[in-house]
Design a protein around this motif. Structure first.
Motif, mmCIF file in Angstrom:
data_model
loop_
_atom_site.group_PDB
_atom_site.id
_atom_site.type_symbol
_atom_site.label_atom_id
_atom_site.label_comp_id
_atom_site.label_asym_id
_atom_site.label_seq_id
_atom_site.Cartn_x
_atom_site.Cartn_y
_atom_site.Cartn_z
ATOM 1 N N UNK A 1 31.567 42.172 38.047
ATOM 2 C CA UNK A 1 32.504 42.256 36.941
ATOM 3 C C UNK A 1 33.797 43.064 37.179
ATOM 4 N N UNK A 2 33.512 44.008 37.961
ATOM 5 C CA UNK A 2 34.829 45.015 37.976
ATOM 6 C C UNK A 2 35.999 44.231 38.910
ATOM 7 N N UNK A 3 35.455 43.227 39.764
ATOM 8 C CA UNK A 3 36.511 42.569 40.273
ATOM 9 C C UNK A 3 37.568 42.003 39.563
ATOM 10 N N UNK A 4 37.079 41.499 38.597
ATOM 11 C CA UNK A 4 38.093 40.715 37.648
ATOM 12 C C UNK A 4 39.000 41.465 36.765
ATOM 13 N N UNK A 5 38.776 42.870 36.997
ATOM 14 C CA UNK A 5 39.832 43.697 36.326
ATOM 15 C C UNK A 5 41.073 44.065 36.963
ATOM 16 N N UNK B 1 42.589 49.482 40.054
ATOM 17 C CA UNK B 1 42.659 49.561 41.634
ATOM 18 C C UNK B 1 41.433 49.215 42.335
ATOM 19 N N UNK B 2 41.654 48.629 43.386
ATOM 20 C CA UNK B 2 40.184 48.653 44.232
ATOM 21 C C UNK B 2 40.482 49.044 45.497
ATOM 22 N N UNK B 3 40.279 50.366 45.958
ATOM 23 C CA UNK B 3 40.983 50.998 47.040
ATOM 24 C C UNK B 3 39.930 50.239 48.320
ATOM 25 N N UNK B 4 38.833 49.793 48.185
ATOM 26 C CA UNK B 4 38.003 49.173 49.199
ATOM 27 C C UNK B 4 38.800 47.765 49.810
ATOM 28 N N UNK B 5 39.657 47.062 49.200
ATOM 29 C CA UNK B 5 40.096 46.218 49.822
ATOM 30 C C UNK B 5 41.442 46.829 50.550
ATOM 31 N N UNK B 6 42.050 47.876 50.440
ATOM 32 C CA UNK B 6 42.917 48.411 51.232
ATOM 33 C C UNK B 6 42.468 48.770 52.186
ATOM 34 N N UNK B 7 41.089 49.536 52.285
ATOM 35 C CA UNK B 7 40.479 49.964 53.399
ATOM 36 C C UNK B 7 40.026 48.815 54.528
ATOM 37 N N UNK B 8 39.477 47.550 53.788
ATOM 38 C CA UNK B 8 39.134 46.444 54.522
ATOM 39 C C UNK B 8 40.624 45.726 55.003
ATOM 40 N N UNK B 9 41.486 46.047 54.315
ATOM 41 C CA UNK B 9 42.720 45.405 54.905
ATOM 42 C C UNK B 9 43.240 46.363 56.246
ATOM 43 N N UNK C 1 43.240 44.509 59.793
ATOM 44 C CA UNK C 1 44.605 43.885 60.125
ATOM 45 C C UNK C 1 44.807 42.762 59.218
ATOM 46 N N UNK C 2 44.313 42.526 58.120
ATOM 47 C CA UNK C 2 44.629 41.352 57.211
ATOM 48 C C UNK C 2 45.220 41.798 55.885
ATOM 49 N N UNK C 3 45.613 41.082 55.096
ATOM 50 C CA UNK C 3 46.314 41.351 53.778
ATOM 51 C C UNK C 3 45.255 41.379 52.873
ATOM 52 N N UNK C 4 45.602 42.489 51.742
ATOM 53 C CA UNK C 4 44.238 42.853 50.967
ATOM 54 C C UNK C 4 44.165 41.619 49.830
ATOM 55 N N UNK C 5 45.078 40.751 49.786
ATOM 56 C CA UNK C 5 44.924 39.522 49.085
ATOM 57 C C UNK C 5 44.640 38.185 49.843
ATOM 58 N N UNK C 6 44.357 38.451 50.899
ATOM 59 C CA UNK C 6 43.979 37.402 51.965
ATOM 60 C C UNK C 6 42.689 36.710 51.639
ATOM 61 N N UNK C 7 42.375 35.449 51.408
ATOM 62 C CA UNK C 7 41.029 34.768 51.170
ATOM 63 C C UNK C 7 40.349 35.097 52.357
ATOM 64 N N UNK C 8 39.110 35.085 52.340
ATOM 65 C CA UNK C 8 38.253 35.172 53.480
ATOM 66 C C UNK C 8 38.029 33.826 53.802
ATOM 67 N N UNK C 9 38.410 33.299 55.016
ATOM 68 C CA UNK C 9 37.946 31.970 55.624
ATOM 69 C C UNK C 9 36.678 32.118 56.443
#
Length: 135
Positions: A106-110, A113-121, A125-133
């Motif tokens: 549920x937290x994903x819909x809020x 901030x989601x710092x884990x996305x920045x860390x994974x980005x 080397x991908x955009x934090x908003x990139x869809x995982x293909x």
């Protein structure tokens, strides 16, 4: 009881009226959580369903339970090297997000901030908003 309907994580709730599918990603004794499949807007949509509500919609034939058409087992060794790299990257992303935000997500819909996305980005080397293909 829903257990007689073989509803489980991975099952799909098909909305007959809107012709959309929701995949079950979490269940407990009182409710389940689904994620909208193939949302054209690229947004995550999570829904909480109480078991009684699902039973009601199934009885009214407004929702049908479907099993996934995709087999979860595949031959990793048969993938190309690029596909293996993509698969391992995506697997790590899904595991990391699951460890932090699961089991109901549920937290994903809020808009928090989601710092884990920045860390994974940064890690991949991908955009934090990139869809995982998928490979």
């Amino acid at each position: 009881m829903l257990t007689t309907l073989n509803l489980k994580v991975g099952s799909i709730l098909h909305d007959m009226e809107q012709n959309i599918d929701h995949r079950v990603i979490y269940m407990n004794k009182d409710y389940l959580v689904t994620i909208l499949i193939n949302d054209s807007k690229g947004k995550i949509e999570l829904n909480e369903w109480h078991f009684e509500t699902v039973q009601y919609f199934i009885a009214k034939k407004e929702i049908a339970i479907r099993e996934s058409k995709h087999d979860k087992v595949f031959d990793f060794d048969a993938l190309s090297e690029k596909s293996k790299e993509t698969y391992l990257r995506n697997k790590d992303i899904v595991k990391t997000v699951g460890d932090i935000y699961g089991p109901c997500y549920f937290y994903l819909e809020t808009k928090k901030p989601k710092p884990c996305f920045k860390e994974l980005s940064n890690k991949y080397g991908i955009s934090p908003k990139k869809r995982v293909s998928y490979c």
